[in-house]
Design an enzyme around this catalytic site. Structure first.
Site, PDB file in Angstrom:
ATOM      1  N   CYS A 224       0.808  -1.222   0.000  1.00 47.34           N
ATOM      2  CA  CYS A 224       0.000   0.000   0.000  1.00 47.34           C
ATOM      3  C   CYS A 224       0.845   1.278   0.000  1.00 47.34           C
ATOM      4  O   CYS A 224       0.328   2.355  -0.289  1.00 47.34           O
ATOM      5  CB  CYS A 224      -0.953   0.007   1.188  1.00 47.34           C
ATOM      6  SG  CYS A 224      -2.046  -1.437   1.236  1.00 47.34           S
TER       7      CYS A 224
ATOM      8  N   HIS B 195      -3.314   7.122   1.881  1.00 49.11           N
ATOM      9  CA  HIS B 195      -3.713   5.822   1.358  1.00 49.11           C
ATOM     10  C   HIS B 195      -5.150   5.570   1.786  1.00 49.11           C
ATOM     11  O   HIS B 195      -5.500   5.717   2.956  1.00 49.11           O
ATOM     12  CB  HIS B 195      -2.774   4.748   1.903  1.00 49.11           C
ATOM     13  CG  HIS B 195      -3.266   3.351   1.728  1.00 49.11           C
ATOM     14  ND1 HIS B 195      -3.762   2.888   0.531  1.00 49.11           N
ATOM     15  CD2 HIS B 195      -3.356   2.314   2.605  1.00 49.11           C
ATOM     16  CE1 HIS B 195      -4.122   1.623   0.669  1.00 49.11           C
ATOM     17  NE2 HIS B 195      -3.899   1.254   1.912  1.00 49.11           N
TER      18      HIS B 195
ATOM     19  N   ASN C  71     -10.034  -0.411  -0.368  1.00 50.91           N
ATOM     20  CA  ASN C  71      -8.573  -0.381  -0.313  1.00 50.91           C
ATOM     21  C   ASN C  71      -8.029  -0.996  -1.598  1.00 50.91           C
ATOM     22  O   ASN C  71      -8.093  -2.205  -1.797  1.00 50.91           O
ATOM     23  CB  ASN C  71      -8.093  -1.156   0.911  1.00 50.91           C
ATOM     24  CG  ASN C  71      -6.591  -1.076   1.104  1.00 50.91           C
ATOM     25  OD1 ASN C  71      -5.844  -0.721   0.199  1.00 50.91           O
ATOM     26  ND2 ASN C  71      -6.130  -1.436   2.298  1.00 50.91           N
TER      27      ASN C  71
END
Length: 328
Positions: free
Chosen positions: A122, A255, A285
């Site tokens: 990520c 993020h 996500n």
């Protein structure tokens, strides 16, 4: 003359299949697993996610985002002399050929500079962006295509509601070019492999077959605690390096993993939540793709304007984290 790197174009792509929380709840209910829209939204802020089609790979998503970024930058693919792809779900297991090389081929670029992948989960886009910045400032590249692309739906355990509801597929891209004006103002990257066991993907193959863990694993509470700590710290490190107060940040682009982590980071930096770009509700996500997806949306809807300061930061498995402070 001092050479700087600057973002001159953005692009993104989400697969056509949109899966709402209600859709996913119905799918899980058929397996006897209970969840609901309220349960998912309360814990993550996610309302929907997108899944790649069976014939779509990470490179396919990447190319669609890249073409939009190239169009926005006013450049042709042949003018790109470096491609960096951040992904944890490459087209080929073992990552060879790299997804970046596949993207280069699909864009019709032949033997024009380098192409390689970055694996920082990520945090991957932030890592890739900082790498592009270094190449440009060293005079080793002029126009760099930086892409975050993921097909996380392929590594999810749909018997585990704690993880399968959180992730989605997508791609985001930027074109970075050499500039006489400051663009990237500060970069700070970190890693701590001792935390590698709290967020990890499928186990490596043995000589015979894949053994052990077959899907993504995440210790949600441990990841949450670590994320809120390191994101505030790395953001302040980047601001300190640039000698810039947090009040000068026009937009925070974290993020897009969990709205509670995102809100917590903004509050610790003393930023109004209205200054934070939020897209996690629409795509979940998407790992390395989440920051460029959010960046592109805010650029295209007019929120982010030329001359504004943006702070991009991510945290992911490894454990990795980092921040890039840039002027658009």
């Amino acid at each position: 003359m001092t050479v700087y790197s600057k973002i001159i174009g953005t692009g993104s792509y989400l697969p056509a299949q949109r899966v709402t929380n209600a859709d996913l709840a119905a799918q899980l209910a058929a397996k006897g697993i209970e969840t609901s829209d309220e349960w998912i939204v309360t814990r993550s802020g996610i309302q929907a996610r997108h899944y790649a089609a069976a014939d779509e790979c990470a490179s396919d998503l990447a190319v669609k985002a890249a073409n939009k970024a190239l169009e926005a930058a006013g450049l042709s693919a042949e003018e790109i002399d470096l491609i960096i792809v951040a992904t944890s779900t490459p087209d080929f297991y073992g990552n060879f050929p790299s997804t970046a090389c596949i993207v280069q081929h699909k864009l019709g670029i032949r033997n024009n500079g380098a192409a390689f992948d970055v694996a920082a989960v990520c945090s991957g886009f932030v890592y890739a962006l900082s790498t592009a910045d270094a190449f440009i400032k060293a005079g080793n590249a002029r126009n760099v295509l930086v892409i975050g692309t993921e097909v996380f739906s392929r590594i999810l355990d749909f018997n585990d509601r704690g993880t399968c509801v959180l992730f989605g597929d997508g791609a985001g891209a930027v074109v970075m070019s050499s500039s006489s004006e400051p663009g990237v103002l500060a970069v700070k990257l970190h890693a701590d492999g001792s935390h590698g066991d709290i967020l990890c993907g499928p186990t490596n193959p043995t000589s015979a077959a894949i053994s052990g863990q077959k899907f993504l694993y995440m210790d949600g509470q441990a990841v949450f605690k670590l994320a809120v700590t390191v994101l505030e710290k790395v953001a302040n490190e980047a601001l300190e390096h640039a000698k810039m107060p947090a009040s000068d940040i026009d937009w925070l682009i974290p993020h897009q993993a969990n709205i509670r982590i995102m809100n917590g980071t903004a509050k610790k930096l003393g930023l109004a939540l209205e200054k934070m770009v939020v897209t996690v509700n629409e795509h979940g996500n998407t790992s390395a793709a989440s920051i460029p997806l959010a960046l592109d949306q805010a650029v295209r809807d007019g929120r982010i304007k030329s001359g504004q300061n943006i702070l991009m930061e991510g945290v992911g498995g490894g454990f990795t984290w980092g921040a890039v402070l840039a002027r658009m």
